[in-house]
Design an enzyme around this catalytic site. Structure first.
Site, PDB file in Angstrom:
ATOM      1  N   GLY A  11       0.778  -1.237   0.000  1.00 39.51           N
ATOM      2  CA  GLY A  11       0.000   0.000   0.000  1.00 39.51           C
ATOM      3  C   GLY A  11       0.806   1.281   0.000  1.00 39.51           C
ATOM      4  CG  MET A  89      -1.315  -8.474  -6.289  1.00 41.22           C
ATOM      5  SD  MET A  89      -0.257  -7.706  -7.530  1.00 41.22           S
ATOM      6  CE  MET A  89       0.628  -9.160  -8.093  1.00 41.22           C
ATOM      7  CB  ILE A  92     -10.327  -5.488 -13.907  1.00 40.83           C
ATOM      8  CG1 ILE A  92      -9.532  -4.849 -12.762  1.00 40.83           C
ATOM      9  CG2 ILE A  92     -11.706  -4.863 -14.059  1.00 40.83           C
ATOM     10  CD1 ILE A  92     -10.229  -4.752 -11.452  1.00 40.83           C
ATOM     11  CG  HIS A 108       2.732  -2.871 -15.103  1.00 41.17           C
ATOM     12  ND1 HIS A 108       2.370  -4.037 -14.451  1.00 41.17           N
ATOM     13  CD2 HIS A 108       3.804  -3.183 -15.882  1.00 41.17           C
ATOM     14  CE1 HIS A 108       3.181  -5.010 -14.837  1.00 41.17           C
ATOM     15  NE2 HIS A 108       4.057  -4.513 -15.703  1.00 41.17           N
TER      16      HIS A 108
HETATM   17  C1  GRF Z   1       3.582  -1.371  -7.400  1.00 40.93           C
HETATM   18  O1  GRF Z   1       4.886  -1.637  -7.871  1.00 40.93           O
HETATM   19  C2  GRF Z   1       2.634  -1.247  -8.562  1.00 40.93           C
HETATM   20  O2  GRF Z   1       3.208  -0.705  -9.708  1.00 40.93           O
HETATM   21  C3  GRF Z   1       2.250  -2.684  -8.806  1.00 40.93           C
HETATM   22  O3  GRF Z   1       2.161  -3.249  -7.522  1.00 40.93           O
HETATM   23  C4  GRF Z   1       3.027  -2.553  -6.625  1.00 40.93           C
HETATM   24  C5  GRF Z   1       2.226  -2.137  -5.434  1.00 40.93           C
HETATM   25  O4  GRF Z   1       3.023  -1.614  -4.409  1.00 40.93           O
HETATM   26  N1  GRF Z   1       1.049  -2.770  -9.581  1.00 40.93           N
HETATM   27  P1  GRF Z   1       2.329  -0.946  -3.120  1.00 40.93           P
HETATM   28  O5  GRF Z   1       1.408  -2.001  -2.511  1.00 40.93           O
HETATM   29  O6  GRF Z   1       1.592   0.267  -3.578  1.00 40.93           O
HETATM   30  O7  GRF Z   1       3.459  -0.618  -2.183  1.00 40.93           O
END
Ligand code: GRF
Length: 187
Positions: A11, A89, A92, A108
């Site tokens: 997060g 994760m 959608i 991403h």
């Molecule tokens: C990030 O690297 C984002 O790009 C990817 O998942 C990660 C999430 O990190 N989709 P966090 O939970 O916001 O620290």
């Protein structure tokens, strides 16, 4: 602007959005955190900031459609402008997408279309690329394939370890996501 943030993990991007004072002043209203992992660290981050949390586990449902339909029903009264995915994760599906066409955004950690999918930073590092990137894009029905809103390169240095590269990518994410949301707010 009313949004829900979807996240599954640490997060840090949630934090970057929720703690950004310019966004708050400009009217960003985070109505809900949707999280599919009951032990995710992002949950405490939302609670500390008084953002309501909806924990919803796929394994409690017969299929993805039922799982997402429950989210659709939860979000419906909130009259959201956008859904912001921040380390969510799950793919959608059309159950959600059809309700929010062009209004679901993802971040991403790669130079899309390169390294879509999981472990994107690690795969760019292992491939000895000279750079990677952070990409913010609209969601469509593919995996990391929707129209790109913003993409900024991140160099991979000779003396990088995976950890130093990850830190540099995340730093870029935490600058970019609030900036992109601010642009949307001004539209
Ligand atoms: C990030 O690297 C984002 O790009 C990817 O998942 C990660 C999430 O990190 N989709 P966090 O939970 O916001 O620290």
């Amino acid at each position: 602007m009313k949004v829900a943030i979807f996240a599954s993990g640490t997060g840090t991007n949630f934090e970057a959005l929720a703690d950004n004072k310019t966004l708050k002043k400009a009217g960003l209203d985070i109505k809900l955190l949707v999280c599919d992992q009951p032990n995710a660290k992002v949950i405490a981050k939302a609670e500390e900031r008084n953002v309501p949390v909806f924990v919803n586990k796929l394994s409690n449902y017969a299929d993805r459609h039922e799982y997402e339909q429950v989210i659709v029903d939860k979000l419906a009264p909130m009259d959201l402008d956008y859904i912001l995915l921040a380390g969510y994760m799950k793919v959608i599906t059309n159950t959600l997408l059809s309700k929010y066409p062009g209004r679901i955004i993802n971040i991403h950690p790669s130079k899309l279309p390169k390294y879509s999918g999981l472990d994107a930073i690690e795969r760019a590092f292992e491939a000895h690329e000279s750079e990677t990137a952070v990409t913010i894009h609209y969601i469509d029905d593919g995996v990391d394939t929707g129209p790109i809103i913003a993409q900024e390169s991140v160099p991979i240095l000779d003396d990088d370890t995976l950890a130093t590269l990850e830190a540099r990518v995340h730093q870029k994410e935490h600058q970019m996501y609030p900036a992109v949301v601010l642009d949307l707010l001004k539209k």
